[in-house]
Design a protein around this motif. Structure first.
Motif, short mmCIF file in Angstrom:
data_model
loop_
_atom_site.label_atom_id
_atom_site.label_comp_id
_atom_site.label_asym_id
_atom_site.label_seq_id
_atom_site.Cartn_x
_atom_site.Cartn_y
_atom_site.Cartn_z
N LEU A 65 0.85 -1.19 0.00
CA LEU A 65 0.00 0.00 0.00
C LEU A 65 0.89 1.24 0.00
N GLY A 66 0.76 2.03 -1.02
CA GLY A 66 1.56 3.24 -1.13
C GLY A 66 0.88 4.23 -2.06
N GLY A 67 1.57 5.30 -2.34
CA GLY A 67 0.99 6.39 -3.14
C GLY A 67 0.29 5.96 -4.41
N ASN A 68 0.98 5.24 -5.27
CA ASN A 68 0.37 4.83 -6.53
C ASN A 68 -0.78 3.86 -6.32
N ALA A 69 -0.62 2.94 -5.39
CA ALA A 69 -1.66 1.95 -5.12
C ALA A 69 -2.90 2.58 -4.50
N LEU A 70 -2.74 3.70 -3.82
CA LEU A 70 -3.87 4.34 -3.16
C LEU A 70 -4.42 5.53 -3.92
N SER A 71 -3.89 5.81 -5.08
CA SER A 71 -4.40 6.90 -5.91
C SER A 71 -5.49 6.35 -6.82
N PRO A 72 -6.67 6.98 -6.81
CA PRO A 72 -7.74 6.48 -7.66
C PRO A 72 -7.40 6.64 -9.13
N SER A 73 -7.91 5.76 -9.94
CA SER A 73 -7.71 5.84 -11.38
C SER A 73 -8.22 7.19 -11.87
N GLY A 74 -7.39 7.91 -12.60
CA GLY A 74 -7.78 9.23 -13.09
C GLY A 74 -7.66 10.32 -12.04
N GLY A 75 -7.14 9.97 -10.86
CA GLY A 75 -6.99 10.97 -9.79
C GLY A 75 -5.76 11.83 -10.00
N THR B 8 1.38 -7.29 4.50
CA THR B 8 1.14 -5.93 4.01
C THR B 8 2.34 -5.03 4.28
N GLU B 9 2.41 -3.98 3.49
CA GLU B 9 3.44 -2.95 3.62
C GLU B 9 2.81 -1.64 3.19
N MET B 10 3.06 -0.58 3.93
CA MET B 10 2.61 0.75 3.53
C MET B 10 3.82 1.67 3.58
N VAL B 11 3.98 2.47 2.57
CA VAL B 11 5.12 3.38 2.47
C VAL B 11 5.02 4.44 3.57
N ARG B 12 6.07 4.56 4.36
CA ARG B 12 6.06 5.47 5.50
C ARG B 12 5.77 6.92 5.10
N ALA B 13 6.26 7.35 3.98
CA ALA B 13 6.03 8.74 3.55
C ALA B 13 4.53 9.01 3.40
N ASP B 14 3.78 8.03 2.91
CA ASP B 14 2.34 8.21 2.76
C ASP B 14 1.65 8.29 4.12
N ILE B 15 2.11 7.47 5.07
CA ILE B 15 1.54 7.52 6.41
C ILE B 15 1.80 8.89 7.02
N GLU B 16 3.02 9.38 6.91
CA GLU B 16 3.36 10.69 7.47
C GLU B 16 2.57 11.80 6.79
N ALA B 17 2.37 11.70 5.49
CA ALA B 17 1.61 12.73 4.77
C ALA B 17 0.17 12.78 5.28
N MET B 18 -0.41 11.61 5.53
CA MET B 18 -1.79 11.58 6.01
C MET B 18 -1.90 12.06 7.45
N ARG B 19 -0.80 11.99 8.22
CA ARG B 19 -0.80 12.44 9.61
C ARG B 19 -0.37 13.90 9.75
N SER B 20 0.04 14.51 8.69
CA SER B 20 0.62 15.85 8.78
C SER B 20 -0.42 16.88 9.23
#
Length: 72
Positions: free
Chosen positions: A11-21, A51-63
């Motif tokens: 789970l990371g930026g590309n995987a969590l970006s909606p198609s066409g987003g 599972t794995e989630m990119v830490r940068a995405d977690i931090e961005a969502m917590r910012s």
């Protein structure tokens, strides 16, 4: 007894970006919610998840600029 099925989920930026987003972090929670529902269905079918989630995405969502509200 058959071996338990295993699925690796990244789970990371590309995987969590909606198609066409736009790729903006504010789009990710809705996609993550649907992803979580799908993962629960796999667990209910006795699939082992790795599972794995990119830490940068977690931090961005917590910012401070985008607080992520989570309920228990």
């Amino acid at each position: 007894m058959p071996d338990r099925r295993r699925v690796v989920v990244a789970l990371g930026g590309n995987a969590l970006s909606p198609s066409g987003g736009t790729g903006d972090v504010r789009e990710m929670p809705a996609v993550l919610e649907q992803t979580a529902i799908s993962l629960v269905e796999l667990v209910e079918e006795d699939v082992e998840l790795v599972t794995e989630m990119v830490r940068a995405d977690i931090e961005a969502m917590r910012s401070d600029t985008y607080p992520l509200m989570m309920s228990a």
